[in-house]
Design a protein around this motif. Structure first.
Motif, short mmCIF file in Angstrom:
data_model
loop_
_atom_site.label_atom_id
_atom_site.label_comp_id
_atom_site.label_asym_id
_atom_site.label_seq_id
_atom_site.Cartn_x
_atom_site.Cartn_y
_atom_site.Cartn_z
N LEU A 35 -66.36 69.31 -39.76
CA LEU A 35 -65.74 68.00 -39.95
C LEU A 35 -66.61 67.14 -40.87
O LEU A 35 -66.09 66.39 -41.70
CB LEU A 35 -65.55 67.30 -38.61
N TYR A 36 -67.93 67.27 -40.74
CA TYR A 36 -68.84 66.37 -41.47
C TYR A 36 -68.88 66.66 -42.97
O TYR A 36 -68.75 65.72 -43.78
CB TYR A 36 -70.23 66.42 -40.83
N PRO A 37 -69.03 67.91 -43.41
CA PRO A 37 -68.92 68.13 -44.86
C PRO A 37 -67.53 67.84 -45.39
O PRO A 37 -67.38 67.42 -46.54
CB PRO A 37 -69.30 69.61 -45.02
N SER A 38 -66.50 68.02 -44.57
CA SER A 38 -65.15 67.69 -45.01
C SER A 38 -65.02 66.19 -45.27
O SER A 38 -64.43 65.77 -46.27
CB SER A 38 -64.11 68.13 -43.96
N ARG A 39 -65.59 65.39 -44.40
CA ARG A 39 -65.58 63.95 -44.63
C ARG A 39 -66.36 63.59 -45.89
O ARG A 39 -65.93 62.74 -46.68
CB ARG A 39 -66.19 63.23 -43.42
N SER A 40 -67.52 64.21 -46.05
CA SER A 40 -68.34 63.90 -47.22
C SER A 40 -67.62 64.20 -48.51
O SER A 40 -67.70 63.45 -49.49
CB SER A 40 -69.65 64.71 -47.16
N LEU A 41 -66.88 65.29 -48.53
CA LEU A 41 -66.25 65.74 -49.77
C LEU A 41 -64.89 65.09 -50.03
O LEU A 41 -64.55 64.83 -51.19
CB LEU A 41 -66.06 67.26 -49.72
N TRP A 42 -64.13 64.80 -48.97
CA TRP A 42 -62.72 64.48 -49.21
C TRP A 42 -62.22 63.19 -48.58
O TRP A 42 -61.04 62.87 -48.70
CB TRP A 42 -61.86 65.65 -48.69
N ARG A 43 -63.09 62.41 -47.94
CA ARG A 43 -62.56 61.24 -47.24
C ARG A 43 -61.98 60.20 -48.20
O ARG A 43 -61.14 59.40 -47.80
CB ARG A 43 -63.63 60.61 -46.36
#
Length: 424
Positions: A195-203
């Motif tokens: 979830l955390y790299p996904s937020r970093s990349l795509w939020r």
């Protein structure tokens, strides 16, 4: 339950045939089918009754071959991409693809309280031959200890846990269930919560970073007749009331797909981290910025600079909204020429209500870095003019900070003028 809701639940959980990319194991313990009236019904969903140190629990195994594709990626690609996840381990531990355990749960609620029970725990693991998904499901609370004991037997073989929001939800919940069942609580493994790299990349480039949204937009995975995870509690309670196994079919398939998607997401992140990464030409300016800042947080200097350099080279109509953050990136590296070039582009293309930061940054850089008092004074004047225009259009009560900025700019202009020996 209304007839309309019952009809919708039936359609989601019982209709249609799915393509079977894998083999499902439904062989029960000897004699189990004759002893358990529901065993034959569960076998239709691929479950078998298994005995373990804590008792009996339903178990289902599904195998995906190495050539199976889930969206954009094949299972076999994890051989190289999985090892690249070593760069995500904050302790520098080497990641072996075979030692990653993927985990997802389906629960009776959303909180961490004692009343929230994981009625289905799914795990997955990769080998050179393919990917195995194993699911344990409890038919009543009395089987929870058996499910947890079976999970405990698997955990020691793996070094890292892979989840999506599992750091704050799935894993703490599972550990709490061990406590409540008075079982030995497993040690915390190294944990990759994607979830955390996904937020970093795509939020900032996606309306949502839910796993379902990410898998569609980034992995090319599109589900048909999927049962949303939010419906899992209601469907489980329906099963408890009616003892109809078929109402849980959609929940089981949803959990299985979540786990395979976690593998695919691991391949995607591993591809971003291994040598060569992904072609930057195929990314938008916004994606390049998020990728560069993610690399920066991970201390991957060459990759971070490569992404931001690619962004800085994009046409203004695409990249202009991201120039200021890119300039700040260059500033952190003392790449003053690159930072000044972008600040100037922002300032010269600015609008009436544009921020003062680019002008102020230019004044500071020219004064202290390039030792050019004339240029520093010019950009200070530009900042003052912009501030005054904004102040003339601002509403009463909204201009306190702006007046403070303007006062600071006047002090800067006086200091620069003294440096040049000029008078106003």
């Amino acid at each position: 339950m209304s007839g309309r809701l019952r009809e919708r639940l039936g359609r989601l959980t019982g209709s249609g045939e799915r393509s079977k990319p894998a083999e499902e194991s439904a062989s029960a313990e000897p004699g189990a089918a004759s002893q358990e009236p529901e065993a034959a019904d569960w076998a239709k969903l691929g479950f078998a009754l298994r005995s373990g140190p804590g008792g009996v629990c339903l178990t289902r195994d599904v195998r995906y071959g190495a050539s199976h594709r889930h969206g954009r990626f094949a299972v076999s690609e994890f051989a190289s991409a999985g090892a690249a996840l070593t760069r995500l381990d904050p302790a520098g531990r080497v990641v072996e693809p075979e030692k990653l355990l993927f985990l997802d749960t389906e629960t009776t609620g959303l909180g961490q309280g004692a009343g929230n029970v994981p009625f289905l725990i799914g795990i997955g693991w990769w080998t050179s031959d393919g990917f195995t998904v194993r699911q344990w499901l409890i038919r009543h609370p009395g089987e929870e200890a058996a499910m947890l004991a079976m999970l405990s037997e698997k955990l020691p073989a793996f070094t890292h846990l892979v989840t999506y929001n599992g750091r704050t939800f799935d894993w703490p919940l599972v550990k709490n269930r061990y406590v409540l069942q008075r079982l030995a609580v497993p040690k915390d493994p190294a944990h990759f919560d994607f979830l955390y790299p996904s937020r970093s990349l795509w939020r900032t480039t996606m309306p949502s970073v839910r796993l379902g949204a990410v898998e569609e937009a980034k992995l090319g995975v599109f589900r048909e007749d999927d049962v949303p995870g939010s419906m899992a509690p209601a469907l489980y309670f329906q099963y408890l009331a009616e003892r109809d196994c078929s109402v849980l079919e959609g929940v089981v398939r949803h959990n299985e797909t979540d786990i395979v998607t976690l593998l695919t997401l691991a391949i995607h992140f591993g591809t971003l981290l291994r040598d060569g990464g992904v072609p930057l030409d195929g990314l938008s300016a916004a994606e390049l910025l998020r990728l560069g800042l993610w690399y920066e947080r991970l201390s991957f200097e060459s990759e971070a600079c490569g992404a931001i350099d690619a962004l800085a080279g994009r046409p203004a109509e695409e990249a202009a909204p991201h120039w200021h953050e890119a300039a700040a990136f260059y500033k952190r590296r003392k790449r003053w020429e690159d930072a000044i070039r972008l600040w100037r582009a922002v300032a010269e293309g600015g609008r009436l209500w544009s921020a003062l930061d680019p002008y102020v940054e230019l004044a500071i850089a020219y004064e202290h870095r390039l030792k050019d008092a004339d240029a520093a004074l010019y950009w200070t004047d530009e900042a003052m003019r912009t501030a005054e225009r904004r102040l003339s259009l601002s509403r009463a009560g909204d201009d306190g900070k702006l007046r403070e900025q303007l006062a600071e700019l006047r002090k800067r202009k006086e200091r620069l003028a003294r440096k040049r020996g000029a008078l106003f």
